[in-house]
Design a protein around this motif. Sequence first.
Motif, mmCIF file in Angstrom:
data_model
loop_
_atom_site.group_PDB
_atom_site.id
_atom_site.type_symbol
_atom_site.label_atom_id
_atom_site.label_comp_id
_atom_site.label_asym_id
_atom_site.label_seq_id
_atom_site.Cartn_x
_atom_site.Cartn_y
_atom_site.Cartn_z
ATOM 1 N N GLU A 259 -20.540 89.742 -13.207
ATOM 2 C CA GLU A 259 -21.930 90.014 -12.427
ATOM 3 C C GLU A 259 -21.118 91.125 -11.247
ATOM 4 O O GLU A 259 -19.258 90.472 -11.487
ATOM 5 C CB GLU A 259 -22.140 89.447 -11.466
ATOM 6 N N HIS A 260 -20.633 92.306 -11.221
ATOM 7 C CA HIS A 260 -19.927 93.205 -10.385
ATOM 8 C C HIS A 260 -21.261 93.630 -9.370
ATOM 9 O O HIS A 260 -22.241 93.438 -9.051
ATOM 10 C CB HIS A 260 -20.128 94.415 -10.905
ATOM 11 N N GLY A 261 -19.945 93.781 -7.890
ATOM 12 C CA GLY A 261 -20.892 94.219 -6.894
ATOM 13 C C GLY A 261 -21.307 93.022 -5.994
ATOM 14 O O GLY A 261 -20.232 92.066 -6.004
ATOM 15 N N PHE A 262 -22.083 93.551 -4.590
ATOM 16 C CA PHE A 262 -21.957 92.100 -3.696
ATOM 17 C C PHE A 262 -23.177 91.528 -3.864
ATOM 18 O O PHE A 262 -24.121 91.609 -4.137
ATOM 19 C CB PHE A 262 -22.201 93.313 -3.150
ATOM 20 N N PRO A 263 -23.030 90.206 -3.986
ATOM 21 C CA PRO A 263 -24.153 89.252 -3.999
ATOM 22 C C PRO A 263 -25.135 89.789 -3.059
ATOM 23 O O PRO A 263 -25.383 89.878 -1.453
ATOM 24 C CB PRO A 263 -23.912 88.222 -3.410
ATOM 25 N N HIS A 264 -26.394 89.627 -3.624
ATOM 26 C CA HIS A 264 -27.908 90.088 -2.747
ATOM 27 C C HIS A 264 -28.127 88.895 -1.979
ATOM 28 O O HIS A 264 -28.160 87.874 -2.755
ATOM 29 C CB HIS A 264 -29.134 90.522 -4.159
ATOM 30 N N GLN A 265 -28.118 89.490 -0.934
ATOM 31 C CA GLN A 265 -29.107 88.405 0.060
ATOM 32 C C GLN A 265 -28.225 87.544 -0.052
ATOM 33 O O GLN A 265 -28.490 85.847 0.017
ATOM 34 C CB GLN A 265 -30.571 87.848 0.241
ATOM 35 N N PRO A 266 -27.029 87.164 0.839
ATOM 36 C CA PRO A 266 -25.998 85.840 0.634
ATOM 37 C C PRO A 266 -26.745 85.061 2.626
ATOM 38 O O PRO A 266 -26.974 85.590 3.033
ATOM 39 C CB PRO A 266 -25.225 87.155 1.324
ATOM 40 N N SER A 267 -26.063 83.655 2.125
ATOM 41 C CA SER A 267 -26.775 83.061 3.094
ATOM 42 C C SER A 267 -25.946 82.539 3.819
ATOM 43 O O SER A 267 -26.167 81.135 4.801
ATOM 44 C CB SER A 267 -28.241 82.864 2.640
ATOM 45 N N ALA A 268 -25.262 82.132 3.143
ATOM 46 C CA ALA A 268 -23.874 81.034 3.503
ATOM 47 C C ALA A 268 -22.144 81.217 3.231
ATOM 48 O O ALA A 268 -22.062 81.391 1.761
ATOM 49 C CB ALA A 268 -23.892 79.647 2.728
ATOM 50 N N LEU A 269 -21.644 80.920 3.720
ATOM 51 C CA LEU A 269 -20.363 81.567 3.318
ATOM 52 C C LEU A 269 -18.793 79.935 3.720
ATOM 53 O O LEU A 269 -19.272 79.217 4.659
ATOM 54 C CB LEU A 269 -19.476 82.789 4.357
ATOM 55 N N GLY A 270 -18.661 79.750 2.890
ATOM 56 C CA GLY A 270 -16.733 79.356 3.073
ATOM 57 C C GLY A 270 -15.712 79.050 2.583
ATOM 58 O O GLY A 270 -15.672 80.238 1.694
ATOM 59 N N TYR A 271 -15.282 78.175 2.835
ATOM 60 C CA TYR A 271 -13.450 79.368 2.624
ATOM 61 C C TYR A 271 -12.233 77.535 2.493
ATOM 62 O O TYR A 271 -12.385 76.491 3.330
ATOM 63 C CB TYR A 271 -13.085 79.875 3.796
ATOM 64 N N PHE B 196 -24.933 94.643 -9.926
ATOM 65 C CA PHE B 196 -24.359 95.555 -11.683
ATOM 66 C C PHE B 196 -24.205 94.033 -12.560
ATOM 67 O O PHE B 196 -22.973 93.415 -11.792
ATOM 68 C CB PHE B 196 -23.536 96.232 -12.550
ATOM 69 N N GLU B 197 -24.838 93.480 -13.632
ATOM 70 C CA GLU B 197 -24.904 92.492 -14.017
ATOM 71 C C GLU B 197 -24.468 93.317 -15.523
ATOM 72 O O GLU B 197 -24.948 94.072 -16.732
ATOM 73 C CB GLU B 197 -26.300 92.080 -14.678
ATOM 74 N N ARG B 198 -23.055 92.608 -16.461
ATOM 75 C CA ARG B 198 -22.234 93.684 -17.692
ATOM 76 C C ARG B 198 -22.925 92.316 -18.362
ATOM 77 O O ARG B 198 -22.743 91.340 -19.092
ATOM 78 C CB ARG B 198 -21.510 94.082 -16.912
ATOM 79 N N PHE B 199 -23.223 93.101 -19.555
ATOM 80 C CA PHE B 199 -23.639 92.694 -21.036
ATOM 81 C C PHE B 199 -23.155 93.604 -22.136
ATOM 82 O O PHE B 199 -22.385 94.337 -21.770
ATOM 83 C CB PHE B 199 -24.978 91.893 -21.743
ATOM 84 N N SER B 200 -22.365 92.734 -23.192
ATOM 85 C CA SER B 200 -21.583 93.038 -24.482
ATOM 86 C C SER B 200 -22.352 92.221 -26.043
ATOM 87 O O SER B 200 -23.441 90.912 -26.053
ATOM 88 C CB SER B 200 -20.044 92.117 -24.335
ATOM 89 N N LEU B 201 -23.051 93.509 -26.611
ATOM 90 C CA LEU B 201 -23.129 93.282 -27.891
ATOM 91 C C LEU B 201 -22.463 93.698 -29.156
ATOM 92 O O LEU B 201 -22.319 93.063 -30.089
ATOM 93 C CB LEU B 201 -24.334 94.435 -28.197
ATOM 94 N N SER B 202 -21.629 93.031 -28.548
ATOM 95 C CA SER B 202 -20.234 93.630 -29.366
ATOM 96 C C SER B 202 -19.217 92.286 -29.760
ATOM 97 O O SER B 202 -18.600 91.706 -28.350
ATOM 98 C CB SER B 202 -18.694 95.012 -29.159
ATOM 99 N N THR B 203 -18.671 91.949 -31.156
ATOM 100 C CA THR B 203 -17.394 90.937 -30.470
ATOM 101 C C THR B 203 -15.981 91.020 -30.325
ATOM 102 O O THR B 203 -15.536 90.249 -29.876
ATOM 103 C CB THR B 203 -17.766 89.894 -32.088
ATOM 104 N N ARG B 204 -15.665 92.698 -30.235
ATOM 105 C CA ARG B 204 -14.860 93.044 -29.603
ATOM 106 C C ARG B 204 -14.542 93.175 -28.592
ATOM 107 O O ARG B 204 -13.473 92.948 -27.655
ATOM 108 C CB ARG B 204 -13.754 94.664 -31.286
#
Length: 963
Positions: free
Chosen positions: A16-28, A904-912
């Motif tokens: 997944e690319h980008g910024f999480p939708h509706q973040p609600s908590a943070l930890g470090y 963005f969600e990324r998917f692949s249909l290729s084995t290479r």
Amino acid sequence: IIIRGKPCDDPQITVEHGFPHQPSALGYSPSLQLLAIGTRSGAIKLYGAPGVEFMGLHDENAAVTQVHFLPHQVELVTLLDDNSLHMWTLRAHKGLSELLEIGRFTLTGPPGAPPSVTRVTAVLPHSSGELLLLGTEGGHVFIVEVPGFRELEERNISLDQVASSVPDDYIGRRNLEHVEALQENPVNPNQVVIGYGRGLMVVWDLEKQKGKRIFIHFPLNKNQLESVWWTEDGGYILSSHSDGSYCRWMVGVDDVNEEEEKSDIPYGHFPCKAIMKIIQLPTEDGPPFLLFSGGMPRASYGDRHCITVIHGKTHVALDFTSRIIDFFVITDGLQQKGDPSALVVLVEEELVVIDLQTEGWPVIQTPYLVPLHSSAITCSHHVSAIPFKLWERISSVGELQNTHYSKKPWPITGGQSLAPDPPQRDLLLTGHEDGTVRFWDASGVCLSPMYKLSTAGVFDTDADPNDNMNQGTEGEWPPFRKVGCFDPYSDDPRLGIQKIHLCKYSGYLTVAGTAGQILVMELNDEAAEQTVEAKVVDLLQGQEGFRWKGHTRLDVREEPVLFPPGFQPFALVQCQPPAVVTALNLHSEWKLVAFGTSHGFGLFDYQQKNNVFVKCTLNPSDQLAMEGPLSRVKSIKKSLRQSFRRIRRSRVSLRKHHVNNALQEANARLEAELAEMELAPVQRKIEARSSDDSFTGLVRTLYFADTFLSDSSHNSPSLWAGTNGGCVFAYMLRLPPVEHRADEPITAHPAKEIQLMHRAPVVGIVVLDGHGAPLPEPLEVAHDLARSPEMQGSHHLLVISEEQFKVFTLPKVSAKMKLKLTAIDGSRVRRVGVAWFGSNRSEDYGESGLVVLTNQGDLHVVSLPSVKLQVQYPCIRKEDVSGIASCVFTKHGQGFYLISPSEFERFSLSTRCLVEPRCLVGAPLHSGPQRRPQTDGASSAHRRVMEHALLNDESEYCRTETC
């Protein structure tokens, strides 16, 4: 051909690319140097060094409210809003780390107790790594052993125990309220401070199980406690309150009635908003850093989202673009013992990191978690295998835009990325509502920003180019400084980018917008001042009876405009009416741009800056095409009327057919069924669409091809256009010789016109050469990156409509074969692309195929040139209409689609071609012996066994945790 992850109805995509939708908590975790973000949808995401990413999803459909790493461990705990606690671990498996959920727990109170008794409001992982302290809404503190989630009832801190340590004149009949905060003494792990909502704070000795100190903030009922911070030397406790004040309490004084040493309302005596969180960190050679969120004057700046940073005489109120979720500070050295180096702030729409060691406290550019939706995404375009020279030029002009960022490296460096280097350089271009085009490095796991192009400077808009929102005015109080790049507001919605096409070989770029504007650009390494003249194209061609009811076109600046280094416009086409551009194609070898709207299509010669021809496709009955997307006079009544007319027509024709031809129809149906019983699957009847349907003239696709149109012995350049009404137009183009290209005009003649029987929208057109391979891209053969197309054998035309794939022979345009889709399973084609599937066994072998996304969210791969369905995979939920509409395919079998406005969600249909995180996180080294509260020996032994299993990758580890 594969799709990564779970099969069937819930495929897991590669990354997944980008910024999480509706973040609600943070930890470090300072020891792991990992960042964790929880979301309202129950997702938990971990980030370290660029390329180090993990994702988990709770089974419960509940929001993550808190995330806490266990000190010096590879485990973390999440608290959901359904009051359940979950234990996660990073487990090594086959040389890679995996994020696994290994336990869950819910506090249970005594029989008959109200839910508030066990409703968790505060969580404190003890520095021993063996205990969790859970403060509740009922005022109790439960102590739980981890990672096994075993409640230590004999060590719980009840409300009665705390009340016995509080003076009677304070308690009376009043409740202490919920536990708002829990903090451990940094120098004595046997002591914790318990902060209650009403304002009472108690320093509790875990070993002696009794209160050591009490702090009471007055007035009691007005100033609720919001947060607590224990200074690093253990000498002071800071508390922040709902009236915008904070207090500093000296811990070493034994007098119970000792008032706070210091109480302050930083932003004046007028009513202020609550200070939600406060932190104080020391420095080696100077005053400490004081940081707090909130506290703004309620009447004047109550709508601001601020974190105040005070260091000596430097006082800045960082003004963020959206609501603050949480923040933390990273310090130099091991175990957070050095000077503060970076402030990490999670707000609702982005992650911002501030460099606290560089003068001016600049922002550090994020290599990931970039807000893709800083302005709403309106379209996407992917370009594979960018030549190195073009890549370097785009990177260079992008670096010139980043001079305001800090030069410090990214401070979150946990884990190790083991993913191989990308085999090629890929670009993802996103068009935005504010008229910008953003270039992203999509080669690997991280989607990193490279360059930002703005088209607003070409037009006269309401925006003031001298308006600088980043700096506050001199002497302003509070001393605001705007930070963050999220800006959802557009100066003019007509600027929105709808179509993008980049030629990677020539460096030409064309973009088209909401108001019918098409800009042709070229890459320039230097700034240039120039005037852009608009070429107005009338797509109605003087037809009478039509009146455009939509928005007006954008006004082009008459004076010269100074364009910065990067892509600079040199030609502008303005469609009339100024409707949304629905199709766009660029042929950089012929120096031509084709464009289409709901009214027709045209061809523009950007070398001579002349229009070649225009074709109006508007249906005389299609009045909706004259209203535009921004019009407020949409004819809903007409749409309903047309729907009822279609239903009535189908009923009347059906009744008449039954009366007059019942016997003939039955016989014909029987014969057809017998003939096709063994030849084709069961097909549903598809009724032809009416030519009166709205937007039948809307142009859906444009395609350039050098093929045979007049006869089978002479090939010529051509332009093909497909419409929403199932019509395909072909134009033969005559290009002058190269030496006269700049002088002689290009001519175009109508050559072919195809009307599909069912009038289904045409979404794709492909010409196959004599070997059945798709024609190469413009200039691809000239750069020796593709073989020349086979011109000896006959060419074929593949027309992809929403309902079927149909192959025609050229030049006669006679139907040869077809593959039905809607008639088989009822789905319709929404996105289509040509992809090259390389073999993962042989570098030299590969096949071309069509990649298709349907309105059901299914992915199909169709073979070429045989046009047969190869595989089918579910990918996107059919209810996710925006996700399906946003999908874009790559040339090598991958794809991207928006799972939220910011991801963005990324998917692949290729084995290479497969891009996915491959990373390893090692167990942190302990920083030395620590004083721990007394625990039974079984817990310590259990911990040692699990640590040994984790480091040695033993499968028993998970079984032990589960038990």
